[in-house]
Design an enzyme around this catalytic site. Structure first.
Site, PDB file in Angstrom:
ATOM      1  N   GLU A  89     -18.019 -43.774  13.378  1.00 35.13           N
ATOM      2  CA  GLU A  89     -16.709 -43.675  12.725  1.00 35.13           C
ATOM      3  C   GLU A  89     -16.036 -45.045  12.799  1.00 35.13           C
ATOM      4  O   GLU A  89     -15.903 -45.619  13.881  1.00 35.13           O
ATOM      5  CB  GLU A  89     -15.855 -42.615  13.421  1.00 35.13           C
ATOM      6  CG  GLU A  89     -14.383 -42.613  13.064  1.00 35.13           C
ATOM      7  CD  GLU A  89     -14.120 -42.483  11.571  1.00 35.13           C
ATOM      8  OE1 GLU A  89     -13.365 -43.316  11.036  1.00 35.13           O
ATOM      9  OE2 GLU A  89     -14.676 -41.558  10.947  1.00 35.13           O
ATOM     10  N   TYR A  96       0.826  -1.205   0.000  1.00 37.15           N
ATOM     11  CA  TYR A  96       0.000   0.000   0.000  1.00 37.15           C
ATOM     12  C   TYR A  96       0.865   1.261   0.000  1.00 37.15           C
ATOM     13  O   TYR A  96       2.052   1.239   0.336  1.00 37.15           O
ATOM     14  CB  TYR A  96      -0.941  -0.025   1.205  1.00 37.15           C
ATOM     15  CG  TYR A  96      -1.975  -1.122   1.096  1.00 37.15           C
ATOM     16  CD1 TYR A  96      -3.177  -0.910   0.425  1.00 37.15           C
ATOM     17  CD2 TYR A  96      -1.742  -2.388   1.629  1.00 37.15           C
ATOM     18  CE1 TYR A  96      -4.123  -1.915   0.302  1.00 37.15           C
ATOM     19  CE2 TYR A  96      -2.674  -3.402   1.511  1.00 37.15           C
ATOM     20  CZ  TYR A  96      -3.869  -3.156   0.842  1.00 37.15           C
ATOM     21  OH  TYR A  96      -4.798  -4.172   0.712  1.00 37.15           O
ATOM     22  N   LYS A 154       3.303 -28.190   9.433  1.00 42.08           N
ATOM     23  CA  LYS A 154       1.839 -28.227   9.478  1.00 42.08           C
ATOM     24  C   LYS A 154       1.350 -28.287  10.930  1.00 42.08           C
ATOM     25  O   LYS A 154       0.252 -28.746  11.214  1.00 42.08           O
ATOM     26  CB  LYS A 154       1.323 -29.445   8.686  1.00 42.08           C
ATOM     27  CG  LYS A 154       1.777 -29.511   7.244  1.00 42.08           C
ATOM     28  CD  LYS A 154       1.242 -28.384   6.391  1.00 42.08           C
ATOM     29  CE  LYS A 154      -0.179 -28.566   5.968  1.00 42.08           C
ATOM     30  NZ  LYS A 154      -0.396 -29.686   5.046  1.00 42.08           N
ATOM     31  N   CYS A 170      -3.902 -21.948   6.665  1.00 45.80           N
ATOM     32  CA  CYS A 170      -3.948 -22.476   5.294  1.00 45.80           C
ATOM     33  C   CYS A 170      -3.789 -21.386   4.246  1.00 45.80           C
ATOM     34  O   CYS A 170      -3.377 -21.659   3.120  1.00 45.80           O
ATOM     35  CB  CYS A 170      -5.245 -23.242   5.071  1.00 45.80           C
ATOM     36  SG  CYS A 170      -6.718 -22.195   5.161  1.00 45.80           S
ATOM     37  N   CYS A 172     -12.965 -18.994   4.497  1.00 45.56           N
ATOM     38  CA  CYS A 172     -12.186 -19.558   5.594  1.00 45.56           C
ATOM     39  C   CYS A 172     -12.391 -21.065   5.630  1.00 45.56           C
ATOM     40  O   CYS A 172     -13.525 -21.548   5.508  1.00 45.56           O
ATOM     41  CB  CYS A 172     -12.624 -18.932   6.922  1.00 45.56           C
ATOM     42  SG  CYS A 172     -11.823 -19.625   8.382  1.00 45.56           S
TER      43      CYS A 172
END
Length: 658
Positions: free
Chosen positions: A430, A180, A448, A363, A379
């Site tokens: 699951e 900027y 990560k 991310c 997001c």
């Protein structure tokens, strides 16, 4: 109030402003306006963060001179009185929930793109914005401003501040970071003028000081003024030294600036081994810069710094924030992406519910979709952000239902979470012994670390939302029909893909490698997407000799630009061989044969061949239940293998629609 964080949660002052706690939502461009006007999406976005407990909100970068000063086509604008009514609604919505607000005002200068504005960029000097991997952008050479034009832009900044005051904002923040115009005047590489606006730090800061004086004159000394400052820059085109940053901070203090939000800048064309993506960046990474500026001011003036320092950088962890405040490194804490993903973050801290805070994964999707795709911010963890009007309302179910969710990855957990919040009776099945699904593999490669906290978050959400969880249970269509549910949500994930290559059965899957499976020393990875390239880094860091074969002409093509550039820099530094536009022909016990785009066949020695050729949807359960239950949904990777963002969004809106 949570007694663990007395400094963070106690009131503070910036100028004449009394703020309910020491948290600041830093300005983050969302590109959600309606041709520069505030709309309901913008109002809802900021009202939700004010409702969520933030003390001070810096409303996103707003253009003082459209169109030439625009960053994106949907940037907010404040260069005309016609924008005041919408801005007033925004300020009122923020104040209604107890937060204070400053409007960040700016001109994009050499960073504005002709494709957006229709004009050649203007800047302090005719120096093109260099390519920076942190933004993934470069730009054409701008036209250098005349002295008269600089004075006109200074007046436009001041008039923008007047409009912000009329709209009810508590002050403004001058944007002097990144690409900027504020940063461009302060930088010795962007500003090579030899007149009163360049040549030395004293002249380069003149643009800011003139604006500040005009704002104080027009808006009064009690109208809060802050500056978002690059205290130092690094890289080939760096133009602000630490000494410059200290000098600028001192001059801002002398001119009556109330606070500095402190960051660092980077102008590097390529990433190297020392560059770390946000998915692995440390907590509180910019806080130390505040202390450096404080020390610099004290050395130059002989007195402790009076100007308030706002520090942060992955500082949503309240323990990190509290330690920084308690030690005096900074006076306030800015939180950015942490409140994008979790709008009520501060309330959760106050209520001692930290385990319910959804982590920012680092991310980079929020920035990438704007700069690379020209879209509004999204997001990976917050499905509402950038979706329609940003409506966070979760209405209770008109009729509670018996809901079965199959699959404990991000899509399934999100669907279960929202359905339970709405009052449905939810059971989740699951087949593995833990919640998390594909996140375990996403978090396994190097750098990560910021993805790993998502797993305990998902587990805790199921607990606090009272979802009946069944692990180690691969539920069958027959068992589901016996349970007579009102709705079934299939989030059963993926199966590994195969390729019709002779010898493909000799490969091991990349996810097996990331899960710890042993390999040899000479490794060929088939598939150069994000999984293949991240697996290559994982193995190369262990000292393996790695070659990656990719049919396309670009490695990790779908990755966020910044993360991809850093990953490519790491692979180069680790000596990984990358073969693009290359087709795998055959796999033997000791080698891989491949053909390049010229038709030449190469034989690469390999004692381990790793397949990273993508996944296919595991939709067998969904197909078996079609037409047999009252409501049936297929979401996440079992509908179409995609991103975490897609899975979270589908899970959220599935739960909302049940």
């Amino acid at each position: 109030m949570n007694s663990k964080y007395p400094n963070l949660l106690s009131p503070g002052t910036i100028g004449s402003l009394e703020i309910r706690n020491k948290t600041v939502m830093c300005a983050m461009g969302m590109s959600q306006s309606d041709q520069g006007f505030v709309n309901q999406a913008v109002i809802n976005h900021y009202a939700e963060r004010a409702k969520g407990g933030i003390g001070l909100i810096m409303v996103e970068v707003t253009c003082v001179d459209a169109p030439v000063g625009l960053n994106t086509s949907r940037m907010l604008v404040i260069d005309d009185d016609k924008y005041i009514p919408g801005m007033a609604k925004l300020a009122d919505a923020i104040h209604e929930h107890g937060a204070k607000c400053l409007l960040q005002i700016s001109h994009t200068g050499r960073g504005s793109r002709r494709a957006v504005t229709g004009h050649q960029p203007v800047a302090p000097s005719a120096v093109a914005m260099p390519y920076s991997f942190m933004m993934g952008l470069s730009n054409e050479e701008p036209r250098a401003l005349t002295i008269e034009e600089i004075h006109e832009i200074e007046d436009k900044y001041a008039q923008a501040a007047v409009r912000a005051k009329k709209a009810g904002f508590d002050g403004i923040e001058l944007h002097s970071v990144g690409y900027y115009m504020g940063q461009q005047f302060l930088s010795s590489t962007a500003n090579i003028r030899t007149d009163e606006y360049g040549g030395n730090p004293e002249n380069r800061v003149r643009f800011h000081l003139n604006i500040i004086r005009k704002i104080k004159e027009l808006c009064g000394k009690d109208f809060t003024v802050a500056v978002k400052l690059s205290a130092v820059e690094q890289g080939e085109d760096a133009g602000i030294t630490m000494q410059d940053g200290m000098y600028y901070a001192k001059r801002f203090q002398e001119e009556g600036v109330d606070a500095l939000e402190v960051l660092a800048g980077t102008w590097k064309k390529e990433a190297s081994m020392e560059d770390i993506p946000d998915s692995g960046s440390p907590k509180g990474q910019a806080i130390g810069l505040c202390m450096a500026l404080k020390m610099g001011i004290q050395q130059m003036t002989g007195k402790p710094a009076a100007i308030k320092m706002i520090g942060g950088g992955r500082a949503q962890d309240p323990a990190v924030a509290e330690a920084a405040l308690a030690s005096g490194q900074c006076d306030f804490i800015f939180i950015g992406k942490g409140v994008l993903v979790q709008p009520d973050l501060v309330n959760l801290i106050e209520q001692d519910r930290e385990e319910e805070i959804r982590p920012c994964l680092g991310c980079g999707v929020c920035i990438d979709v704007q700069l690379q795709d020209g879209a509004c911010a999204r997001c990976s963890g917050n499905a509402v952000l950038g979706n329609g009007d940003n409506d966070y309302t979760i209405p209770p179910a008109q009729k509670p239902k018996k809901v079965i969710v199959v699959g404990g990855g991000v899509a399934g957990v999100e669907a279960a979470r929202i359905a339970a919040v709405r009052g449905h009776q939810v059971s989740l099945y699951e087949k593995a012994d833990k919640i998390g699904g594909q996140i375990f593999y996403a978090a396994a490669p190097p750098h990560k670390e910021n993805m790993a906290p998502l797993i305990p978050y998902l587990e805790h959400q199921l607990e606090v939302k009272h979802v009946d969880v069944h692990l180690n249970e691969e539920i069958t269509p027959e068992k589901i029909l016996e349970l007579k549910p009102d709705a079934v949500v299939c989030a059963t994930g993926v199966l590994p893909s195969t390729l019709p290559i002779p010898g493909f059965s000799r490969t091991i899957n990349a996810k097996e490698v990331l899960d710890g499976k042993e390999t040899g020393e000479q490794i060929v990875i088939i598939g150069g997407g994000s999984v293949g390239c991240e697996t290559a880094e994982y193995l190369a860091e262990k000292g393996k000799k790695v070659t990656v074969i990719e049919m396309l002409d670009t490695m990790a093509e779908k990755m966020v630009n910044v993360a991809r550039t850093i990953l490519m820099g790491h692979l180069k530094g680790l000596g990984v061989t990358l073969l693009t536009s290359c087709k795998c022909l055959e796999i033997t016990d000791s080698s891989v044969a491949c053909q390049d785009k010229e038709g030449t066949v190469h034989t690469i020695p390999a004692d381990t061949v790793v397949a990273a050729v993508g996944d296919k949807a595991d939709n067998a359960l969904y197909r078996a239940l079609e037409g047999k239950v009252p409501e049936l949904y297929n979401i996440g990777d079992s509908a179409k293998p995609d991103s975490i963002a897609a899975s979270v969004s589908q899970g959220y809106y599935c739960g909302l629609g049940l």
